[in-house]
Design a protein around this motif. Sequence first.
Motif, mmCIF file in Angstrom:
data_model
loop_
_atom_site.group_PDB
_atom_site.id
_atom_site.type_symbol
_atom_site.label_atom_id
_atom_site.label_comp_id
_atom_site.label_asym_id
_atom_site.label_seq_id
_atom_site.Cartn_x
_atom_site.Cartn_y
_atom_site.Cartn_z
ATOM 1 N N ASP A 156 0.884 -1.172 0.000
ATOM 2 C CA ASP A 156 0.000 0.000 0.000
ATOM 3 C C ASP A 156 0.919 1.218 0.000
ATOM 4 O OD1 ASP A 156 -2.118 1.710 0.145
ATOM 5 O OD2 ASP A 156 -2.698 1.200 2.195
ATOM 6 N N PRO A 157 1.261 1.745 -1.172
ATOM 7 C CA PRO A 157 2.423 2.636 -1.278
ATOM 8 C C PRO A 157 2.218 4.005 -0.642
ATOM 9 C CG PRO A 157 1.255 2.525 -3.367
ATOM 10 C CD PRO A 157 0.607 1.510 -2.469
ATOM 11 N N PRO A 170 3.363 8.604 -8.040
ATOM 12 C CA PRO A 170 3.373 7.217 -8.527
ATOM 13 C C PRO A 170 4.583 6.451 -8.011
ATOM 14 C CG PRO A 170 4.100 8.699 -10.258
ATOM 15 C CD PRO A 170 3.657 9.575 -9.116
ATOM 16 N N GLN A 171 4.594 5.146 -8.258
ATOM 17 C CA GLN A 171 5.649 4.299 -7.709
ATOM 18 C C GLN A 171 6.810 4.166 -8.700
ATOM 19 O OE1 GLN A 171 2.147 2.600 -7.658
ATOM 20 N NE2 GLN A 171 2.064 4.288 -6.179
ATOM 21 N N GLU A 185 -4.312 6.518 -14.441
ATOM 22 C CA GLU A 185 -4.916 6.075 -13.183
ATOM 23 C C GLU A 185 -6.424 6.292 -13.215
ATOM 24 O OE1 GLU A 185 -3.848 6.870 -8.441
ATOM 25 O OE2 GLU A 185 -3.296 8.312 -9.992
ATOM 26 N N VAL A 186 -7.169 5.357 -12.637
ATOM 27 C CA VAL A 186 -8.631 5.460 -12.620
ATOM 28 C C VAL A 186 -9.140 4.848 -11.321
ATOM 29 C CG1 VAL A 186 -8.906 3.250 -13.833
ATOM 30 C CG2 VAL A 186 -10.737 4.955 -13.941
ATOM 31 N N SER A 187 -10.230 5.393 -10.789
ATOM 32 C CA SER A 187 -10.785 4.830 -9.559
ATOM 33 C C SER A 187 -11.557 3.550 -9.888
ATOM 34 C CB SER A 187 -11.709 5.831 -8.860
ATOM 35 O OG SER A 187 -12.960 5.923 -9.534
ATOM 36 N N VAL A 226 -3.875 3.290 -3.583
ATOM 37 C CA VAL A 226 -3.513 3.854 -4.891
ATOM 38 C C VAL A 226 -2.538 2.905 -5.581
ATOM 39 C CG1 VAL A 226 -3.866 6.277 -4.275
ATOM 40 C CG2 VAL A 226 -1.630 5.212 -3.865
ATOM 41 N N ARG A 227 -2.530 2.976 -6.905
ATOM 42 C CA ARG A 227 -1.582 2.173 -7.676
ATOM 43 C C ARG A 227 -1.402 2.845 -9.044
ATOM 44 N NH1 ARG A 227 0.539 -0.588 -5.060
ATOM 45 N NH2 ARG A 227 -0.139 -2.738 -4.910
#
Length: 311
Positions: free
Chosen positions: A122-123, A127-128, A242-244, A274-275
């Motif tokens: 769970d970052p 973004p990662q 990104e999208v929910s 989030v991802r």
Amino acid sequence: MRILVTGCAGFIGYHVCERLLADDQDVVGLDNLSTGQPGNAHDLSGQARFTFLQHDIVQPLPAVGRVDRVYNLACPASPVDFGPRRLDILAVCSLGVWNLLDFCREQGARLLHASTSEVYGDPQEHPQRESYWGHVNPIGPRACYDEGKRFAEALITHYARQHGVAARIARVFNTYGPRMRADDGRALPNFISQALHGQPITVHGDGSQTRSFCYVSDLVDGLIRMCESDVAEPVNLGNPEEVSILEVAQEVRRLTDSRSPIVHLAPLPDDPHVRRPDITRARQRLGWEPKVPRAEGLRQTVDWFRSTLTP
């Protein structure tokens, strides 16, 4: 080239084999069919340059002849598997990967290992980037997969340093497309199956959690580029759009012309909020970025589900 693909009957594994065969490669596919689909193995076996062997890579590998590349896609990856197959997942990420490394060392073959964005947990970075070490619960319900994949990365990295094996690590973000398991427990196949059957579309939590969905043909192109590259560091492969989860549920309902209501269930434990991948390294080092728009990818995925689901 002659290429070994483990997990060949799984969703991504099937598409990797299909692409390699289209590129005129000879492919040996291994799968224990614990979560891989027999129909995928059957369809691939109809091609002259494909050989299928039912085998669990936790056990020593069978004699498959000389190979030049190994694509490792063998691991249950669906949330529904994290309970009943927790020990199998840990075994394939440790013993299984070690067996493949020994095999590559003996053969002088290059290993492409499909890791996952779940190594970020769970970052707390968004973004990662690949330099992010992650935020993972080591004893939570998802730990068998998250920590299993993290251990596999450590094992590959240190084995390669000690024995000189050529290895590539791709961190795969959410991927979708035809041949996903309808019962795989992830959001998209759940939404599509529910919508096509007129059942309530179930969203865990309020749906504000985000994902970044990459169409499978784009991912496969990235995996092949990664395998043939000189990039020794892990590389994120995913769609940075990104999208929910709630938006995706609404998109699926529109695409299927469904009247299914969207209902909210309790949040899943340790579900990432989030991802989204930073794909700068993939763009710069592999010349790769996804090309299929989500609307087009979802349409093709829905069409495939519609053609295969029984009422």
